[in-house]
Design a protein around this motif. Structure first.
Motif, mmCIF file in Angstrom:
data_model
loop_
_atom_site.group_PDB
_atom_site.id
_atom_site.type_symbol
_atom_site.label_atom_id
_atom_site.label_comp_id
_atom_site.label_asym_id
_atom_site.label_seq_id
_atom_site.Cartn_x
_atom_site.Cartn_y
_atom_site.Cartn_z
ATOM 1 N N MET A 29 0.846 -1.188 0.000
ATOM 2 C CA MET A 29 0.000 0.000 0.000
ATOM 3 C C MET A 29 0.885 1.242 0.000
ATOM 4 O O MET A 29 1.763 1.392 0.847
ATOM 5 C CB MET A 29 -0.887 0.009 1.251
ATOM 6 C CG MET A 29 -1.882 1.169 1.287
ATOM 7 S SD MET A 29 -2.628 1.322 2.924
ATOM 8 C CE MET A 29 -3.271 -0.318 3.169
ATOM 9 N N SER A 30 0.688 2.125 -0.955
ATOM 10 C CA SER A 30 1.459 3.365 -0.982
ATOM 11 C C SER A 30 0.810 4.382 -0.051
ATOM 12 O O SER A 30 -0.408 4.435 0.081
ATOM 13 C CB SER A 30 1.521 3.922 -2.407
ATOM 14 O OG SER A 30 0.214 4.231 -2.869
ATOM 15 N N VAL A 31 1.640 5.175 0.612
ATOM 16 C CA VAL A 31 1.149 6.184 1.540
ATOM 17 C C VAL A 31 1.132 7.534 0.845
ATOM 18 O O VAL A 31 2.161 8.009 0.347
ATOM 19 C CB VAL A 31 2.026 6.238 2.807
ATOM 20 C CG1 VAL A 31 1.516 7.312 3.741
ATOM 21 C CG2 VAL A 31 2.037 4.886 3.498
ATOM 22 N N LYS A 32 -0.026 8.146 0.787
ATOM 23 C CA LYS A 32 -0.150 9.453 0.145
ATOM 24 C C LYS A 32 0.570 10.515 0.973
ATOM 25 O O LYS A 32 0.616 10.448 2.194
ATOM 26 C CB LYS A 32 -1.626 9.814 -0.008
ATOM 27 C CG LYS A 32 -2.371 8.938 -0.995
ATOM 28 C CD LYS A 32 -3.840 9.272 -1.061
ATOM 29 C CE LYS A 32 -4.616 8.729 0.118
ATOM 30 N NZ LYS A 32 -6.073 8.906 -0.020
ATOM 31 N N ARG A 33 1.124 11.512 0.288
ATOM 32 C CA ARG A 33 1.872 12.568 0.955
ATOM 33 C C ARG A 33 1.070 13.858 1.080
ATOM 34 O O ARG A 33 1.590 14.870 1.546
ATOM 35 C CB ARG A 33 3.150 12.862 0.169
ATOM 36 C CG ARG A 33 4.151 11.729 0.095
ATOM 37 C CD ARG A 33 4.882 11.519 1.398
ATOM 38 N NE ARG A 33 5.454 12.748 1.932
ATOM 39 C CZ ARG A 33 6.090 12.812 3.101
ATOM 40 N NH1 ARG A 33 6.195 11.736 3.855
ATOM 41 N NH2 ARG A 33 6.600 13.952 3.519
ATOM 42 N N ARG A 34 -0.200 13.833 0.669
ATOM 43 C CA ARG A 34 -0.956 15.092 0.670
ATOM 44 C C ARG A 34 -0.989 15.736 2.047
ATOM 45 O O ARG A 34 -0.813 16.945 2.185
ATOM 46 C CB ARG A 34 -2.396 14.838 0.202
ATOM 47 C CG ARG A 34 -2.537 14.545 -1.271
ATOM 48 C CD ARG A 34 -3.933 14.878 -1.763
ATOM 49 N NE ARG A 34 -4.981 14.178 -1.025
ATOM 50 C CZ ARG A 34 -6.291 14.456 -1.140
ATOM 51 N NH1 ARG A 34 -6.685 15.443 -1.933
ATOM 52 N NH2 ARG A 34 -7.186 13.768 -0.469
ATOM 53 N N MET A 94 1.913 -2.918 6.526
ATOM 54 C CA MET A 94 1.656 -2.683 5.105
ATOM 55 C C MET A 94 2.601 -3.517 4.235
ATOM 56 O O MET A 94 2.199 -4.037 3.189
ATOM 57 C CB MET A 94 1.778 -1.191 4.795
ATOM 58 C CG MET A 94 0.619 -0.372 5.320
ATOM 59 S SD MET A 94 0.654 1.380 4.807
ATOM 60 C CE MET A 94 1.862 2.050 5.966
ATOM 61 N N ALA A 95 3.845 -3.643 4.673
ATOM 62 C CA ALA A 95 4.811 -4.455 3.908
ATOM 63 C C ALA A 95 4.405 -5.916 3.887
ATOM 64 O O ALA A 95 4.494 -6.593 2.835
ATOM 65 C CB ALA A 95 6.209 -4.288 4.499
ATOM 66 N N ARG A 96 3.937 -6.430 5.025
ATOM 67 C CA ARG A 96 3.495 -7.821 5.075
ATOM 68 C C ARG A 96 2.290 -8.046 4.174
ATOM 69 O O ARG A 96 2.194 -9.072 3.491
ATOM 70 C CB ARG A 96 3.169 -8.235 6.524
ATOM 71 C CG ARG A 96 4.379 -8.339 7.425
ATOM 72 C CD ARG A 96 4.065 -9.122 8.690
ATOM 73 N NE ARG A 96 2.999 -8.532 9.477
ATOM 74 C CZ ARG A 96 3.186 -7.594 10.406
ATOM 75 N NH1 ARG A 96 4.413 -7.128 10.644
ATOM 76 N NH2 ARG A 96 2.176 -7.135 11.097
ATOM 77 N N MET A 97 1.395 -7.102 4.188
ATOM 78 C CA MET A 97 0.199 -7.217 3.341
ATOM 79 C C MET A 97 0.568 -7.187 1.876
ATOM 80 O O MET A 97 0.003 -7.928 1.044
ATOM 81 C CB MET A 97 -0.782 -6.105 3.678
ATOM 82 C CG MET A 97 -1.398 -6.207 5.065
ATOM 83 S SD MET A 97 -2.347 -4.742 5.530
ATOM 84 C CE MET A 97 -3.652 -4.777 4.310
ATOM 85 N N ALA A 98 1.534 -6.329 1.508
ATOM 86 C CA ALA A 98 1.939 -6.218 0.110
ATOM 87 C C ALA A 98 2.637 -7.477 -0.378
ATOM 88 O O ALA A 98 2.593 -7.804 -1.577
ATOM 89 C CB ALA A 98 2.847 -5.010 -0.063
ATOM 90 N N ALA A 99 3.270 -8.195 0.562
ATOM 91 C CA ALA A 99 4.029 -9.389 0.189
ATOM 92 C C ALA A 99 3.158 -10.626 0.036
ATOM 93 O O ALA A 99 3.622 -11.659 -0.453
ATOM 94 C CB ALA A 99 5.109 -9.661 1.240
ATOM 95 N N ARG A 100 1.920 -10.548 0.469
ATOM 96 C CA ARG A 100 1.064 -11.728 0.396
ATOM 97 C C ARG A 100 0.626 -12.031 -1.021
ATOM 98 O O ARG A 100 0.456 -11.139 -1.832
ATOM 99 C CB ARG A 100 -0.189 -11.517 1.273
ATOM 100 C CG ARG A 100 0.147 -11.552 2.763
ATOM 101 C CD ARG A 100 -1.078 -11.245 3.588
ATOM 102 N NE ARG A 100 -0.761 -11.233 5.018
ATOM 103 C CZ ARG A 100 -1.582 -10.813 5.954
ATOM 104 N NH1 ARG A 100 -2.773 -10.368 5.638
ATOM 105 N NH2 ARG A 100 -1.232 -10.839 7.219
#
Length: 358
Positions: A1-6, A352-358
């Motif tokens: 998941m990318s984190v928005k910088r707004r 978030m990293a774990r979720m992205a790796a699934r």
């Protein structure tokens, strides 16, 4: 998941974490520690005088080079209602008798003041960077003066309609406050509690309804809540209850004891101040509320409770104290506020990293 910088770009902060401004539960010490860790420190101003507010901002700036969020109430001062206020005193009379308090003594004045010209002058003077409002917005000219002083303006919405209303009137970001949240509801377009929805139903709807950044608030006490809020469209989170066990908070011993015990019983009540707010259930909430038609308008209900609060606290009891907490209070951990801020974000990144790796 990318984190928005707004949001981080808007506030000029490192982490998309805002400290909830918790009047009566904190002062500048907590704001400093959150800012040091990269979040947005907040100062609740509604119970401060102009000079006290200036002093706290000066203390913040002496400790950390960062923006600060000054939070104000935007309520309409109540119209006195002698019959209702008398009925409230009558309801409290048995408690006065039990504590040996004169029921005919003058009622202490509540010091929760709405944003006005004097507060606005302080904002123009200190230029905090961010100004936030609860219970709607003050008159447009005051909002414009805050913006002219270089401040980003944000406010709380408890419904999609409130979020749209705030965006239309110039808010730069919206705090989507779910029903789980501790403290006062930001409700302002209606007084019907049936309109109030949970954080994770509210956030995606608000994110779809407005173009400005959305800040999720309510029930967010650990990394799972942060990641869920971001996944649902929030640009960041506002966290309050998770910071209450920290050594920098100013909560009283009965309140701290309930957090330590992982107490889960909270309720939305109007008997403490006159407006709905979520906190740990105490004696007066249980016996006279939690919602009572006898409670005078905000903030008058708190005045008559003040002598009872003082007497009970002297005996180690929170029976008549506002002990605000959200529904996820049992997830709160006791650690210094700066460490907690960093920990929450590092754990959220790891999740978030774990979720992205699934």
């Amino acid at each position: 998941m990318s984190v928005k910088r707004r949001l981080t770009d808007l506030f000029h902060i490192e982490l998309p974490i805002l400290l909830a401004p918790m009047a009566g539960a904190m002062d500048v010490a907590l704001a400093i520690e959150v800012a040091k860790a990269g979040g947005l420190g907040s100062l609740p101003a509604a119970m401060l005088s102009a000079d006290q507010l200036r002093a706290q901002v000066a203390a913040f700036r002496a400790a950390v080079d960062a923006p600060i969020n000054l939070n104000f109430f935007a309520h309409t001062p109540p119209v006195p209602n002698n019959a209702r206020e008398h009925a409230w005193r009558e309801a409290l009379k048995p408690y006065y008798a039990a504590y040996g308090i004169d029921p005919n003594a003058p009622v202490p004045t509540s010091n929760r003041a709405p944003f006005d010209d004097a507060f606005c002058a302080v904002v123009e003077e200190v230029k905090p960077g961010v100004v936030s409002f609860h219970f709607g917005l003050p008159e447009p000219s005051l909002v414009e003066r805050g913006k002219a002083a270089g401040c980003t303006v944000i406010a709380s919405a408890t419904t999609v309609a409130e979020a749209r209303w705030l965006e239309e009137r110039g808010c730069d970001a919206i705090i989507a406050q779910g029903y789980e949240a501790g403290g006062h509801r930001g409700i302002f377009l209606t007084d019907d509690l049936a309109t109030q929805v949970g954080t994770f139903a509210l956030v995606p709807q608000v994110a779809d309804a407005v173009k400005v950044p959305v800040i999720a608030a309510g029930g967010i006490t650990d990394a799972r809540g942060i990641v869920a809020a971001l996944a649902l469209g929030a640009d960041g989170v506002q966290i309050g209850t998770a910071y209450l066990p920290s050594p920098e908070s100013k909560i009283l011993p009965p309140h701290r004891a309930l957090l330590k015990a992982k107490t889960e019983e909270t309720a939305v009540t109007n008997v403490m101040t006159g407006r709905p707010a979520r906190g740990f259930i105490n004696r007066v909430m249980r016996e006279l509320g939690p919602i009572s038609d006898l409670s005078p308008a905000f903030p008058l209900a708190g005045g008559a409770l003040a002598p009872l609060h003082a007497k009970a606290q002297a005996q180690g009891s929170g029976d008549f104290s506002s002990m605000w907490a959200g529904q996820a209070a049992a997830l709160a951990r006791e650690m210094p506020a700066a460490d907690l801020t960093r920990t929450l974000w590092s754990e959220a990144q790891a999740l978030m990293a774990r979720m992205a790796a699934r």
